[in-house]
Design a protein around this motif. Structure first.
Motif, PDB file in Angstrom:
ATOM      1  N   GLU A 140       0.826  -1.196   0.000  1.00 28.14           N
ATOM      2  CA  GLU A 140       0.000   0.000   0.000  1.00 28.14           C
ATOM      3  C   GLU A 140       0.867   1.256   0.000  1.00 28.14           C
ATOM      4  O   GLU A 140       1.865   1.339   0.715  1.00 28.14           O
ATOM      5  CB  GLU A 140      -0.940  -0.007   1.202  1.00 28.14           C
ATOM      6  CG  GLU A 140      -1.945  -1.159   1.150  1.00 28.14           C
ATOM      7  CD  GLU A 140      -2.901  -1.162   2.325  1.00 28.14           C
ATOM      8  OE1 GLU A 140      -2.739  -0.297   3.221  1.00 28.14           O
ATOM      9  OE2 GLU A 140      -3.801  -2.018   2.350  1.00 28.14           O
ATOM     10  N   MET A 141       0.503   2.211  -0.830  1.00 24.80           N
ATOM     11  CA  MET A 141       1.222   3.471  -0.888  1.00 24.80           C
ATOM     12  C   MET A 141       0.873   4.313   0.339  1.00 24.80           C
ATOM     13  O   MET A 141      -0.207   4.181   0.927  1.00 24.80           O
ATOM     14  CB  MET A 141       0.861   4.211  -2.174  1.00 24.80           C
ATOM     15  CG  MET A 141       1.100   3.398  -3.445  1.00 24.80           C
ATOM     16  SD  MET A 141       2.823   2.926  -3.670  1.00 24.80           S
ATOM     17  CE  MET A 141       3.511   4.501  -4.197  1.00 24.80           C
ATOM     18  N   PRO A 142       1.789   5.177   0.766  1.00 26.99           N
ATOM     19  CA  PRO A 142       1.541   5.953   1.996  1.00 26.99           C
ATOM     20  C   PRO A 142       0.345   6.895   1.872  1.00 26.99           C
ATOM     21  O   PRO A 142       0.064   7.447   0.798  1.00 26.99           O
ATOM     22  CB  PRO A 142       2.846   6.754   2.163  1.00 26.99           C
ATOM     23  CG  PRO A 142       3.877   6.031   1.347  1.00 26.99           C
ATOM     24  CD  PRO A 142       3.125   5.424   0.198  1.00 26.99           C
ATOM     25  N   ASP A 143      -0.353   7.055   2.986  1.00 26.37           N
ATOM     26  CA  ASP A 143      -1.393   8.085   3.139  1.00 26.37           C
ATOM     27  C   ASP A 143      -2.503   7.989   2.104  1.00 26.37           C
ATOM     28  O   ASP A 143      -3.016   9.005   1.621  1.00 26.37           O
ATOM     29  CB  ASP A 143      -0.760   9.485   3.089  1.00 26.37           C
ATOM     30  CG  ASP A 143       0.324   9.679   4.135  1.00 26.37           C
ATOM     31  OD1 ASP A 143       0.118   9.225   5.271  1.00 26.37           O
ATOM     32  OD2 ASP A 143       1.369  10.268   3.805  1.00 26.37           O
ATOM     33  N   CYS A 144      -2.890   6.751   1.746  1.00 26.55           N
ATOM     34  CA  CYS A 144      -3.948   6.606   0.739  1.00 26.55           C
ATOM     35  C   CYS A 144      -5.063   5.665   1.205  1.00 26.55           C
ATOM     36  O   CYS A 144      -5.884   5.253   0.382  1.00 26.55           O
ATOM     37  CB  CYS A 144      -3.359   6.121  -0.581  1.00 26.55           C
ATOM     38  SG  CYS A 144      -2.752   4.436  -0.524  1.00 26.55           S
ATOM     39  N   ASP A 145      -5.063   5.288   2.489  1.00 27.26           N
ATOM     40  CA  ASP A 145      -6.126   4.438   3.054  1.00 27.26           C
ATOM     41  C   ASP A 145      -6.268   3.108   2.308  1.00 27.26           C
ATOM     42  O   ASP A 145      -7.360   2.534   2.245  1.00 27.26           O
ATOM     43  CB  ASP A 145      -7.470   5.178   3.043  1.00 27.26           C
ATOM     44  CG  ASP A 145      -7.449   6.430   3.919  1.00 27.26           C
ATOM     45  OD1 ASP A 145      -6.808   6.381   4.985  1.00 27.26           O
ATOM     46  OD2 ASP A 145      -8.055   7.441   3.520  1.00 27.26           O
ATOM     47  N   GLY A 146      -5.167   2.644   1.694  1.00 26.51           N
ATOM     48  CA  GLY A 146      -5.168   1.335   1.065  1.00 26.51           C
ATOM     49  C   GLY A 146      -5.778   1.257  -0.311  1.00 26.51           C
ATOM     50  O   GLY A 146      -5.860   0.173  -0.885  1.00 26.51           O
ATOM     51  N   VAL A 147      -6.207   2.377  -0.886  1.00 20.11           N
ATOM     52  CA  VAL A 147      -6.869   2.315  -2.192  1.00 20.11           C
ATOM     53  C   VAL A 147      -5.865   2.263  -3.347  1.00 20.11           C
ATOM     54  O   VAL A 147      -6.264   1.964  -4.476  1.00 20.11           O
ATOM     55  CB  VAL A 147      -7.827   3.503  -2.399  1.00 20.11           C
ATOM     56  CG1 VAL A 147      -8.916   3.502  -1.332  1.00 20.11           C
ATOM     57  CG2 VAL A 147      -7.088   4.835  -2.397  1.00 20.11           C
TER      58      VAL A 147
END
Length: 278
Positions: A171-178
């Motif tokens: 998961e990319m940072p600061d994206c809530d897993g989207v």
């Protein structure tokens, strides 16, 4: 965020549209990017390759002076029994193969691998390899080629074969897993001068800034739909569409529809830029 494994992957449709088709289409070629929609990847634009039998290929990208110069990208279809014992004409070329559908046997470095939809193989430069369709139906795979760039103290990478279901989504940072990326090669392994990853963006998610960087890209949409920013244009893309970006082309996207937006992404990495034009 829990993700379901995607069982199907887009591939060129082949065939030929009927006479009621719109010849204007949605293909785009600019100085900064190109879009080749799935619906124009038809039988009459395929090539037959020396050293291959029972094979046709859609050549989607090749080095072009002043545009994108580091890689070539194909969608290859093997008929039952089709394949090659001498597939790579350039001994300096490394490759990634990603299987979209069907079955094939890859012989690589003395080992044999049974490939299926979702299989991923990294093939180093100068490797000895063969690939043959072992099933009763056509096998389609994506083939990305780049000449490996030597660097002081750096040895070529090792071959490996895996399956996308065995590679976690980071998961990319600061994206809530989207927004997540499956990295098939370790980004810190400087032996690799290209990465071919799978990017996934859940519906409504986005790349929230216009990336502008030195890396060239080939993006083949595996599933889902999105609005993609290419330079100054927002373009609607979906399964089987291909985007080809030169260095420094601004880019971002927003996933649309109900299905996860996923694409196979090529980029060149981990080397100093040459200081002279060749």
């Amino acid at each position: 965020m829990k993700h379901d494994t995607i069982a199907t992957y887009a591939f060129p449709p082949g065939g030929l549209p009927g006479q009621d088709g719109d010849p204007e289409g949605t293909a785009i070629l600019t100085e900064a990017y190109a879009v080749i929609p799935a619906h124009v990847m038809r039988d009459i634009v395929t090539s037959f390759l020396p050293g291959w039998t029972g094979t046709r290929a859609w050549i989607l990208a090749r080095p072009m002076t002043g545009f994108a110069e580091t890689f070539a990208q194909y969608a290859v279809e093997l008929a039952p029994g089709g394949g090659s014992d001498d597939p790579e004409p350039d001994h300096a070329a490394q490759a990634v193969i990603f299987v979209a559908h069907g079955e094939a046997r890859l012989a690589l470095g003395g080992d044999s691998h049974e490939l299926r939809a979702g299989s991923y193989a990294y093939i180093p430069a100068s490797a000895v390899w063969t690939i043959w369709n072992t099933g009763d139906a056509p096998c389609g795979f994506h083939w990305i080629r780049k000449r490996w760039t030597p660097a002081p103290g750096i040895t070529p990478p090792d071959a490996f074969v895996t399956h996308e279901s065995d590679v976690p989504r980071m998961e990319m940072p600061d994206c809530d897993g989207v927004w997540s990326t499956q990295r098939f090669a370790d980004p810190l392994d400087l032996r690799h001068d290209m990465h071919v990853n799978i990017v996934s963006i859940e519906s409504g998610g986005r790349i929230p800034f216009a990336e502008t960087h030195v890396m060239e890209h080939g993006l083949y949409v595996l599933s889902g739909h999105g609005r993609y920013l290419l330079n100054k244009d927002w373009v609607e893309v979906g399964p089987g569409d291909f985007m080809w970006l030169r260095a420094f082309c601004p880019q971002a996207c927003i996933a649309t529809g109900d299905e996860t937006f996923r694409y196979l992404l090529y980029k060149d990495v981990n080397r100093h830029p040459a200081l002279s034009l060749k």
